[in-house]
Design a protein around this motif. Structure first.
Motif, PDB file in Angstrom:
ATOM      1  N   THR A  31       0.771  -1.069   0.105  1.00 47.20           N
ATOM      2  CA  THR A  31      -0.013  -0.023   0.184  1.00 47.20           C
ATOM      3  C   THR A  31       0.969   1.367   0.036  1.00 47.20           C
ATOM      4  N   ALA A  32       0.874   2.210  -1.054  1.00 43.75           N
ATOM      5  CA  ALA A  32       1.567   3.274  -1.124  1.00 43.75           C
ATOM      6  C   ALA A  32       0.840   4.315  -2.088  1.00 43.75           C
ATOM      7  N   THR A  33       1.316   5.487  -1.788  1.00 42.70           N
ATOM      8  CA  THR A  33       0.625   6.653  -2.649  1.00 42.70           C
ATOM      9  C   THR A  33       1.875   7.402  -3.205  1.00 42.70           C
ATOM     10  N   ILE A  34       1.859   7.531  -4.522  1.00 45.87           N
ATOM     11  CA  ILE A  34       3.040   8.209  -5.120  1.00 45.87           C
ATOM     12  C   ILE A  34       2.487   9.765  -5.765  1.00 45.87           C
ATOM     13  N   PRO A  35       2.897  10.890  -5.282  1.00 43.58           N
ATOM     14  CA  PRO A  35       2.277  12.027  -6.069  1.00 43.58           C
ATOM     15  C   PRO A  35       2.738  12.092  -7.219  1.00 43.58           C
ATOM     16  N   ASP A  36       1.955  12.971  -8.079  1.00 43.85           N
ATOM     17  CA  ASP A  36       2.267  13.371  -9.456  1.00 43.85           C
ATOM     18  C   ASP A  36       3.818  14.147  -9.377  1.00 43.85           C
ATOM     19  N   GLY A  37       4.500  14.012 -10.250  1.00 47.37           N
ATOM     20  CA  GLY A  37       5.832  14.692 -10.106  1.00 47.37           C
ATOM     21  C   GLY A  37       6.848  14.053  -9.571  1.00 47.37           C
ATOM     22  N   SER A  38       6.627  12.952  -8.892  1.00 51.14           N
ATOM     23  CA  SER A  38       7.548  12.078  -7.997  1.00 51.14           C
ATOM     24  C   SER A  38       8.941  11.734  -8.965  1.00 51.14           C
ATOM     25  N   LEU A  39      10.103  11.815  -8.281  1.00 49.55           N
ATOM     26  CA  LEU A  39      11.380  11.129  -8.736  1.00 49.55           C
ATOM     27  C   LEU A  39      11.739  10.187  -7.812  1.00 49.55           C
ATOM     28  N   MET A  40      11.417   8.838  -8.060  1.00 51.35           N
ATOM     29  CA  MET A  40      11.877   7.660  -7.197  1.00 51.35           C
ATOM     30  C   MET A  40      12.435   6.707  -7.674  1.00 51.35           C
ATOM     31  N   ALA A  41      13.304   6.028  -6.757  1.00 56.87           N
ATOM     32  CA  ALA A  41      14.310   4.891  -7.172  1.00 56.87           C
ATOM     33  C   ALA A  41      13.572   3.798  -6.507  1.00 56.87           C
ATOM     34  N   ILE A  42      13.282   2.612  -7.156  1.00 58.09           N
ATOM     35  CA  ILE A  42      12.631   1.520  -6.455  1.00 58.09           C
ATOM     36  C   ILE A  42      13.917   0.313  -6.016  1.00 58.09           C
ATOM     37  N   VAL A  43      14.222   0.269  -4.852  1.00 59.30           N
ATOM     38  CA  VAL A  43      15.480  -0.534  -4.537  1.00 59.30           C
ATOM     39  C   VAL A  43      15.371  -1.746  -3.854  1.00 59.30           C
ATOM     40  N   GLY A  44      16.107  -2.936  -3.743  1.00 56.98           N
ATOM     41  CA  GLY A  44      16.059  -3.954  -2.725  1.00 56.98           C
ATOM     42  C   GLY A  44      16.638  -5.094  -3.070  1.00 56.98           C
ATOM     43  N   PRO A  45      17.016  -6.154  -2.541  1.00 62.72           N
ATOM     44  CA  PRO A  45      17.718  -7.205  -2.686  1.00 62.72           C
ATOM     45  C   PRO A  45      17.060  -7.817  -4.228  1.00 62.72           C
ATOM     46  N   ASN A  46      18.036  -8.576  -4.809  1.00 64.30           N
ATOM     47  CA  ASN A  46      17.591  -9.559  -5.944  1.00 64.30           C
ATOM     48  C   ASN A  46      16.463 -10.433  -5.375  1.00 64.30           C
ATOM     49  N   GLY A  47      15.593 -10.466  -6.417  1.00 65.91           N
ATOM     50  CA  GLY A  47      14.131 -11.189  -6.221  1.00 65.91           C
ATOM     51  C   GLY A  47      13.273 -10.490  -5.332  1.00 65.91           C
ATOM     52  N   ALA A  48      13.362  -9.318  -5.226  1.00 62.25           N
ATOM     53  CA  ALA A  48      12.555  -8.551  -4.171  1.00 62.25           C
ATOM     54  C   ALA A  48      11.309  -8.173  -4.687  1.00 62.25           C
ATOM     55  N   GLY A  49      10.992  -8.320  -6.057  1.00 60.71           N
ATOM     56  CA  GLY A  49       9.816  -7.997  -6.759  1.00 60.71           C
ATOM     57  C   GLY A  49       9.611  -6.639  -7.458  1.00 60.71           C
ATOM     58  N   LYS A  50      11.005  -6.228  -7.493  1.00 58.49           N
ATOM     59  CA  LYS A  50      10.848  -4.573  -8.200  1.00 58.49           C
ATOM     60  C   LYS A  50      10.461  -4.739  -9.592  1.00 58.49           C
ATOM     61  N   SER A  51      11.050  -5.692 -10.429  1.00 58.29           N
ATOM     62  CA  SER A  51      10.746  -5.459 -11.729  1.00 58.29           C
ATOM     63  C   SER A  51       9.127  -6.062 -11.945  1.00 58.29           C
ATOM     64  N   THR A  52       8.670  -6.883 -11.259  1.00 61.70           N
ATOM     65  CA  THR A  52       7.359  -7.200 -10.922  1.00 61.70           C
ATOM     66  C   THR A  52       6.263  -6.096 -10.769  1.00 61.70           C
ATOM     67  N   LEU A  53       6.871  -5.462  -9.730  1.00 58.66           N
ATOM     68  CA  LEU A  53       5.934  -4.297  -9.549  1.00 58.66           C
ATOM     69  C   LEU A  53       5.953  -3.224 -10.695  1.00 58.66           C
ATOM     70  N   LEU A  54       6.904  -2.845 -11.623  1.00 63.77           N
ATOM     71  CA  LEU A  54       7.059  -2.060 -12.489  1.00 63.77           C
ATOM     72  C   LEU A  54       5.998  -2.729 -13.607  1.00 63.77           C
ATOM     73  N   LYS A  55       6.012  -3.875 -13.906  1.00 64.59           N
ATOM     74  CA  LYS A  55       5.179  -4.431 -14.926  1.00 64.59           C
ATOM     75  C   LYS A  55       3.562  -4.274 -14.659  1.00 64.59           C
ATOM     76  N   ALA A  56       3.519  -4.417 -13.229  1.00 65.71           N
ATOM     77  CA  ALA A  56       1.910  -4.207 -12.790  1.00 65.71           C
ATOM     78  C   ALA A  56       1.505  -2.954 -13.162  1.00 65.71           C
ATOM     79  N   ILE A  57       2.437  -1.747 -12.496  1.00 65.66           N
ATOM     80  CA  ILE A  57       1.947  -0.452 -12.613  1.00 65.66           C
ATOM     81  C   ILE A  57       1.759  -0.050 -14.210  1.00 65.66           C
ATOM     82  N   ALA A  58       2.606  -0.730 -15.132  1.00 64.82           N
ATOM     83  CA  ALA A  58       2.692  -0.540 -16.714  1.00 64.82           C
ATOM     84  C   ALA A  58       1.267  -1.222 -17.258  1.00 64.82           C
ATOM     85  N   GLY A  59       0.763  -2.051 -16.356  1.00 66.77           N
ATOM     86  CA  GLY A  59      -0.476  -2.650 -17.024  1.00 66.77           C
ATOM     87  C   GLY A  59      -0.252  -4.087 -17.868  1.00 66.77           C
ATOM     88  N   GLU A  60       0.811  -4.650 -17.439  1.00 65.17           N
ATOM     89  CA  GLU A  60       1.297  -5.798 -18.164  1.00 65.17           C
ATOM     90  C   GLU A  60       0.949  -7.162 -17.200  1.00 65.17           C
TER      91      GLU A  60
END
Length: 252
Positions: A31-60
């Motif tokens: 659960t998170a809210t990211i305001p318009d105009g944010s410049l945000m890095a997504i970080v974490g260990p390998n296998g943390a789900g970072k790429s998966t999260l981007l794919k979901a935000i992109a609608g894939e």
């Protein structure tokens, strides 16, 4: 939590989002809210789900549970996957790849007019590739290819830009040049989310960060997210993950 900027609508809202493949969770109850105009890095260990999260935000990728509200919509979202996912063997030139960024505006069959050709030339110049317009992409270095992809993104004129490990295998000069491009997008008011590994780079150039380890460890101002305690917690959570676990259930 990321502070809401007055006068800006919410561009991205994640509500109890769980993501995965074949019902096996890769990201848990975010659960998170990211305001318009944010410049945000997504970080974490390998296998943390970072790429998966981007794919979901992109609608894939559809969430298993929860909801993602993206006010930019798919037409207003530009997504650049990892460079390893891009087939560079197809016989196509730098100019043609960059021009693909105009497809949403002109369609795939309309010829480029003078204004569109100039826009393509300006985008190529903006990433430092003037003179390489006719070169096949199969002959480019990794850094040159990333510059091409950034030029294509610039032409999409999206309000939300998603970058998955954009600097992997890229030389330091190209990284700095592309970070300057990202800064320009941010100044234009676009929202940029980038999956990154270099924490020093994140601290230096990204005012906000999201720390993932399948669970959301923290998000907000970078200096409060990338603390030693938070990073240790993310590492511990990552090491404790059970790759054979079934679909998770929220604890009472």
């Amino acid at each position: 939590m990321v502070a809401v900027r007055l006068g800006h609508p919410m561009s991205l809202v994640l509500e109890d989002v769980t993501l995965g493949y074949n019902r096996h969770p890769a990201v848990h109850h975010i659960t998170a809210t990211i305001p318009d105009g944010s410049l945000m890095a997504i970080v974490g260990p390998n296998g943390a789900g970072k790429s998966t999260l981007l794919k979901a935000i992109a609608g894939e990728l559809r969430p298993i549970t929860g909801r993602i509200t993206n006010s930019a919509g798919r037409s207003g979202t530009a997504y650049m996957p990892q460079i390893a996912e891009i087939d560079r063997s197809f016989p196509i030139s730098v100019r043609e790849v960059v021009a693909m960024g105009l497809w949403r505006r002109i369609g795939p069959f309309r010829r480029l007019g003078e204004a569109e050709r100039q826009a393509v030339a300006d985008a190529i110049a903006g990433v430092g590739l003037t003179g390489l317009e006719a070169r096949p992409i199969s002959t480019l270095s990794g850094g040159q290819m990333q510059r091409v992809l950034f030029a294509r993104l610039a032409l999409q004129d999206a309000s939300l830009i998603l970058l998955d490990e954009p600097f992997t295998g890229v030389d330091s000069r190209t990284v700095e040049d592309l970070l300057d491009v990202i800064d320009g997008w941010h100044r234009d008011g676009r929202t940029v989310l980038a999956v990154l590994h270099d924490l020093d780079e994140v601290r230096r150039r990204f005012p906000e960060a999201m720390l993932l380890a399948r669970d959301l460890i923290a998000h907000g101002p970078t200096e409060t997210v990338l603390t030693a305690a938070q990073l240790t917690k993310a590492r511990a959570v990552g090491e404790a993950l059970d790759e054979t676990a079934p679909l998770c259930q929220r604890a009472a």
